[in-house]
Design a protein around this motif. Sequence first.
Motif, mmCIF file in Angstrom:
data_model
loop_
_atom_site.group_PDB
_atom_site.id
_atom_site.type_symbol
_atom_site.label_atom_id
_atom_site.label_comp_id
_atom_site.label_asym_id
_atom_site.label_seq_id
_atom_site.Cartn_x
_atom_site.Cartn_y
_atom_site.Cartn_z
ATOM 1 N N GLY A 40 0.818 -1.209 0.000
ATOM 2 C CA GLY A 40 0.000 0.000 0.000
ATOM 3 C C GLY A 40 0.851 1.257 0.000
ATOM 4 N N PHE A 41 0.353 2.287 -0.643
ATOM 5 C CA PHE A 41 1.117 3.525 -0.783
ATOM 6 C C PHE A 41 1.222 4.286 0.535
ATOM 7 N N GLN A 42 0.149 4.322 1.292
ATOM 8 C CA GLN A 42 0.174 5.058 2.556
ATOM 9 C C GLN A 42 0.862 4.259 3.663
ATOM 10 N N ALA A 43 0.812 2.930 3.567
ATOM 11 C CA ALA A 43 1.328 2.087 4.653
ATOM 12 C C ALA A 43 2.850 2.036 4.686
ATOM 13 N N VAL A 44 3.487 2.261 3.541
ATOM 14 C CA VAL A 44 4.949 2.147 3.457
ATOM 15 C C VAL A 44 5.575 3.525 3.616
ATOM 16 N N GLY A 45 6.432 3.659 4.619
ATOM 17 C CA GLY A 45 7.088 4.928 4.878
ATOM 18 C C GLY A 45 8.295 5.155 3.976
ATOM 19 N N LEU A 46 8.697 6.399 3.877
ATOM 20 C CA LEU A 46 9.811 6.762 3.011
ATOM 21 C C LEU A 46 11.119 6.098 3.448
ATOM 22 N N ASP A 47 11.376 6.042 4.755
ATOM 23 C CA ASP A 47 12.621 5.433 5.234
ATOM 24 C C ASP A 47 12.718 3.972 4.806
ATOM 25 N N ARG A 48 11.580 3.299 4.812
ATOM 26 C CA ARG A 48 11.572 1.880 4.400
ATOM 27 C C ARG A 48 11.963 1.745 2.942
ATOM 28 N N VAL A 49 11.449 2.620 2.083
ATOM 29 C CA VAL A 49 11.787 2.570 0.661
ATOM 30 C C VAL A 49 13.267 2.837 0.461
ATOM 31 N N ILE A 50 13.782 3.845 1.142
ATOM 32 C CA ILE A 50 15.201 4.190 1.011
ATOM 33 C C ILE A 50 16.074 3.017 1.434
ATOM 34 N N GLU A 51 15.704 2.387 2.546
ATOM 35 C CA GLU A 51 16.474 1.227 3.024
ATOM 36 C C GLU A 51 16.405 0.074 2.032
ATOM 37 N N HIS A 52 15.201 -0.190 1.509
ATOM 38 C CA HIS A 52 15.016 -1.292 0.562
ATOM 39 C C HIS A 52 15.783 -1.039 -0.735
ATOM 40 N N ALA A 53 15.888 0.223 -1.112
ATOM 41 C CA ALA A 53 16.605 0.573 -2.337
ATOM 42 C C ALA A 53 18.119 0.517 -2.154
ATOM 43 N N GLY A 54 18.565 0.547 -0.909
ATOM 44 C CA GLY A 54 19.997 0.510 -0.637
ATOM 45 C C GLY A 54 20.698 1.809 -0.987
ATOM 46 N N VAL A 55 19.999 2.931 -0.795
ATOM 47 C CA VAL A 55 20.600 4.240 -1.071
ATOM 48 C C VAL A 55 20.498 5.097 0.189
ATOM 49 N N THR A 56 21.044 6.298 0.128
ATOM 50 C CA THR A 56 21.002 7.213 1.266
ATOM 51 C C THR A 56 19.872 8.225 1.092
ATOM 52 N N LYS A 57 19.559 8.915 2.194
ATOM 53 C CA LYS A 57 18.556 9.978 2.097
ATOM 54 C C LYS A 57 19.046 11.096 1.173
ATOM 55 N N THR A 58 20.351 11.299 1.150
ATOM 56 C CA THR A 58 20.902 12.313 0.252
ATOM 57 C C THR A 58 20.579 11.978 -1.198
ATOM 58 N N THR A 59 20.710 10.698 -1.530
ATOM 59 C CA THR A 59 20.375 10.262 -2.889
ATOM 60 C C THR A 59 18.901 10.482 -3.171
ATOM 61 N N PHE A 60 18.064 10.165 -2.185
ATOM 62 C CA PHE A 60 16.635 10.377 -2.402
ATOM 63 C C PHE A 60 16.355 11.846 -2.702
ATOM 64 N N TYR A 61 16.844 12.746 -1.853
ATOM 65 C CA TYR A 61 16.518 14.165 -2.016
ATOM 66 C C TYR A 61 17.238 14.803 -3.198
ATOM 67 N N LYS A 62 18.191 14.110 -3.739
ATOM 68 C CA LYS A 62 18.806 14.567 -4.989
ATOM 69 C C LYS A 62 17.820 14.442 -6.151
ATOM 70 N N HIS A 63 16.930 13.443 -6.064
ATOM 71 C CA HIS A 63 16.016 13.140 -7.174
ATOM 72 C C HIS A 63 14.562 13.511 -6.886
ATOM 73 N N PHE A 64 14.151 13.518 -5.621
ATOM 74 C CA PHE A 64 12.750 13.757 -5.279
ATOM 75 C C PHE A 64 12.658 14.728 -4.108
ATOM 76 N N GLU A 65 11.623 15.567 -4.131
ATOM 77 C CA GLU A 65 11.428 16.508 -3.038
ATOM 78 C C GLU A 65 10.712 15.867 -1.858
#
Length: 214
Positions: A39-64
Motif C-alpha cells: 500500500g502507498f500510505q502504509a509504506v514509509g519513506l525510510d523503508r523505501v530508502i532502506e530497501h533501495a539501498g541508497v542514502t537519504k541524500t540520494t533520495f533528495y537529490k532526485h525527489f522533493e
Amino acid sequence: MNRNTKVKSVVELLGQPPAPTTGRDRLIAAGMELFYREGFQAVGLDRVIEHAGVTKTTFYKHFEAKDDLVLACVLARDAWEMQAWERGVREIAGDDPRGQLIAFFDVLDEWFNDPEFYGCMFINVATEFADKRDPIHKAGAEHKRKTRDYFRALAAKAGAKDPDEFADHFTILIDGTLVLRHVHGRDDAAQVARSAVMDLIERHMPAPKRARSA
C-alpha cells in the motif's frame, strides 16, 4: 482457458520491469515493489530508502518528497504495463485483434493465480489518493483511460460495429473481474468472467464463418 492447459507463466508472458541501474531507478524499483505489495500510505519513506539501498541524500537529490516518488512509481509502472500486456496477449494470440481481446483474460487468469498478485496498482493508487485533482490520482486514472482506448483500438481492428460501446463494456468486465479477484479472493475470477467476455465479443465482432468443404 482451462487452468489445466497452462500457456506460460505470468512472468513469461509479461516479463519483468527493467533492472535498475541508477540510484533514482533503485528508488523507483523499491517503491513499485513495496507500494504495490503493502500500500502507498502504509509504506514509509525510510523503508523505501532502506530497501533501495541508497542514502537519504540520494533520495533528495532526485525527489522533493514521498509523493513525488509515488508519482514516479505510478508513471514507471504505467510505461512498463502498457508494453508488457501488449506483448503478453500477442504471445497467446499473435496479431489477431479479436484473439488478443480474448487473450487478455487468459493473461489475467495466470496473473490471478500468481502469489505476487496484489490487485491493480492503478485502481489501488486512485483509491488511496482519492482527490481527482491530485497528480497521483490523475496518473492512475490516465492509465485506465489508456487501456480503455487500447481496447477500443483492438475492437476497431477486429471490425466491431461500435468500438466505443465495446470498449466501455469490455473495460467494465476487466475491472469487475479485478475486483472479484482482489476483493472477493476468487482465483477463478477470469474464468468466471469468460462467458460474459465471449458473449460481448460475439455480439460486437462475430467470428467469421468457415466455408463449408465440398
